[in-house]
Scaffold this active site. Sequence first.
Site, PDB file in Angstrom:
ATOM      1  N   HIS A 281      -8.340  -3.548  14.334  1.00  0.00           N
ATOM      2  CA  HIS A 281      -8.430  -2.652  13.169  1.00  0.00           C
ATOM      3  C   HIS A 281      -8.179  -3.447  11.885  1.00  0.00           C
ATOM      4  CE1 HIS A 281      -7.534   1.337  11.124  1.00  0.00           C
ATOM      5  NE2 HIS A 281      -6.968   0.484  10.292  1.00  0.00           N
ATOM      6  N   GLU A 282      -7.090  -4.209  11.857  1.00  0.00           N
ATOM      7  CA  GLU A 282      -6.756  -4.964  10.639  1.00  0.00           C
ATOM      8  C   GLU A 282      -7.790  -6.052  10.373  1.00  0.00           C
ATOM      9  OE1 GLU A 282      -4.526  -3.504   8.938  1.00  0.00           O
ATOM     10  OE2 GLU A 282      -4.023  -2.238  10.646  1.00  0.00           O
TER      11      GLU A 282
ATOM     12  N   GLU B 238       0.848  -1.193   0.000  1.00  0.00           N
ATOM     13  CA  GLU B 238       0.000   0.000   0.000  1.00  0.00           C
ATOM     14  C   GLU B 238       0.886   1.246   0.000  1.00  0.00           C
ATOM     15  OE1 GLU B 238      -4.157   0.990   2.157  1.00  0.00           O
ATOM     16  OE2 GLU B 238      -2.460   0.806   3.514  1.00  0.00           O
TER      17      GLU B 238
ATOM     18  N   MET C 299      -0.626  -3.830   8.343  1.00  0.00           N
ATOM     19  CA  MET C 299      -1.177  -3.770   6.984  1.00  0.00           C
ATOM     20  C   MET C 299      -2.150  -4.913   6.792  1.00  0.00           C
ATOM     21  SD  MET C 299      -1.496  -2.355   4.100  1.00  0.00           S
ATOM     22  CE  MET C 299      -2.434  -2.932   2.696  1.00  0.00           C
ATOM     23  N   GLU C 300      -3.320  -4.598   6.207  1.00  0.00           N
ATOM     24  CA  GLU C 300      -4.442  -5.515   6.149  1.00  0.00           C
ATOM     25  C   GLU C 300      -4.405  -6.473   4.965  1.00  0.00           C
ATOM     26  OE1 GLU C 300      -5.979  -1.628   4.129  1.00  0.00           O
ATOM     27  OE2 GLU C 300      -4.631  -2.162   5.769  1.00  0.00           O
TER      28      GLU C 300
END
Length: 858
Positions: free
Chosen positions: A300-301, A126, A268-269
Amino acid sequence: MPGQNLTRDEAIARAATVTTTSYDVVLDLTRGEQTFSSTTTARFSATPGGSTFIDLIAAEVRSIVLNGRPLDPAQVYADSRIALEGLEADNELVVEADCSYMHTGEGLHRFTDPADGQTYLYTQFEVPDSRRVYAVFEQPDLKASFTFTVTVPAAWTVLSNSPTPEPTDAGEGARTFAFAPTERMSSYITAIVAGPYEGVRDEYVADDGRVIPLGVYCRASLAQHMDAEEILEITKRGFAYYEELFSTPYAFTKYDQIFVPEFNAGAMENAGCVTHRDDYIFRSRPVQARVERRAVTILHELAHMWFGDMVTMTWWNDLWLNESFAEYTSTLATAETTRWSDAWTTFQTIEKGWAYNQDQLSSTHPVAAEINDLHDVEVNFDGITYAKGASVLAALVGYVGRENFFTGIRNYLAAHAYANAELSDLLAELEAVSGRDLSAWTRVWLQEAGVTTLRTEITVADGLVSRAAIRQEIPEGSPASLRPHRVVLGLYSLTGQGEQARLERTGRVELDVDGELAEVPELVGSARPDVIVLNDEDLTYAKVRLDEDSLRLGLEHIEAFTESLPRSVVLASAWDMVRDGELASSRFLQAALRALGVEEHSSVLQGLLGRITTCLSAYLPPQRRRELASPTAQGLLDLARAARPGSDKQLQLVRALAAHATTPEQLDAVAGILEGTTVLEGLAVDQDLRWELLIGLVAAGGHGQERIEAEAGRDVTTTGRERAAEARASIPTAQAKEAAWRALVDDASMPNETQVRVLRGLTNVERSPELLVPYIAEYVREAEGIWESRTFHMAENLLRGLWSSATVGLEGADPIGALRGWLAEHEQAPAALRRTVRENLDAAERVASAQQAEAALR
């Protein structure tokens, strides 16, 4: 970098020409330390006869074959793009290339652990960096299925978006992992993680019997410290919570979490293969605020698996929606599924503070920002995209109702599963279930930048309130409009005296503020409360100004609040006044020290200590810094000695003491803790705390190179290497600062996390800010060259970190003039570069304003 941008118009045109089907990516990671081989077979449909381009950043492109037709790389490959002409209805493109390993946390990052010599790889894609590993149509709306085949040294394992298969022997000490095709996804959430990672396996069993394999991994030298049981327990609770909240099953085949070194962000997802920064594996005792942040990050991820990965934004202008939604729901999940039930207090203290700061910069932008190209999105991973957006979503939940909000989310996920969507698609679902027209709400909250101010107005006659109102104002220069707010007035009474004093809530009024003025008739005719806390419970997003009496009494008796949240709201309002030059820093400093006497909430403690640092390093004029440094450090020492043995508070206060100690007695106390001659009951002086203590002593002139090298010899790990670099840069001599500056500016090979630490050491000048005066001119001289010679992330980090506002107010220094001059002379510089420099100028101007407010007090 020139030629590596992509505009929204180009992305729209390419999506109109191309529909991607699949990628087969074959990587050989056994060919040395500089490059690896990458072969991509991309299959896609296109407008017959049309033309487009595919993205790739490679050291060498060896072969390009389109539909069996060889293309000359020298003719069709330039500036990260391969031109494709004469497309057919169905196309197959094969690209063979050698790509470069990175040491910047972008693309395929390569790291060798100094603790044991083992090498580890991971990808970070990303925003636009999958093109550093394979040829790809790099934009989020061109989803495809990805099949990865990866050859690695025999001792390594490989993790990706699909479950890890049994490897096959590739000969010469190598093994090949051939992964099954993924679900349809955007390229930026694909992932390859390779190396001798060690892990723990588990599974999540859903209510309907589905079994999702889980894994938690880290490098071998950290495995003994990995608290996998807690990480997995938070994860499983998150799975159950989200599947029920969204009424949507998890969309992928497994869920691994890998804690990786030298990571640029928190996490990072990547779909089913999340990467986290590995300082979330705590080799020493962490402050609880850090442990809570890890829990929020894990959740969150995980939220992104639904919102962002399964349903993905069409273009990066809806990046905020991905991040804000994950930030809001992860805070909600943390509060409702973990031991951090007061997560919203943390959000108010840390996240909202970040948002308010960002929203008052000259670079502020709407939550739903206009993203014209990749450079725009790269600078928008900020407090507005995350924290303001999450605050606004919380307000939206209140506006449409929680049940309606999540019903709309469920419908949105069902309608766009494995595809792309836009904000309008979500709003349509919310309007349908709530019956509300969200167009006006969207305009003022999402499409306009800036923050409004809410101010309490109280008139008292004969001891009774004769008038009460809340006035909404648009601060000078803010692009915001008046907005609708739901707020609570907390009414507090002061009882007792001295240490027995208590500020307890005796009344509560909840109301809407929609427009310039909202009367509060409920207070008229009653005795004036001692303290009226505006935005008690923190329901809305706005700058807050208490009435004069409430501010004075609230700060003078800040320790008397019996709850952390109202105390935090009052201190946040006071801090915003300091930042706006409306309140002297010394008044906030006094209140903060008193609050530290009673505060136990870890994140609130962390936030208060950070603001004390800002006062002592910048917001106080230089002479006042010298006057207040010693009594402030003494206050921290006294508080540390009085703190409950072994408490989180004790640890945070000792770390703060090390950073601010100035007198011989204070420095002796720090040295005694480091050397073991002074014992604070319950305080474990582990390796990470040893570095904090030593760096504090180094920056104060108490230790030098020899002592740093001795400590580095004790800690032969990557953390030890990085902290030693920070310590060397912290030495308060002109020679040490020059060496640090030149290394940062000249050495493009410095790894990203080492760069972060050296920057921190360079600007660690609270006791000697004059050391940075020569670098005002150096900064403006070097800025453009740094931007042109580094990747975006490294350039942005450098240009933010090399600048310090500590020189504001020093005799003979003009940092504000220097930055204004640079901006005037570089009107045609790239917008992202100008934004970074302009934000540094904003910070310096705010420091000058705060210093003037303090000077006016004298």
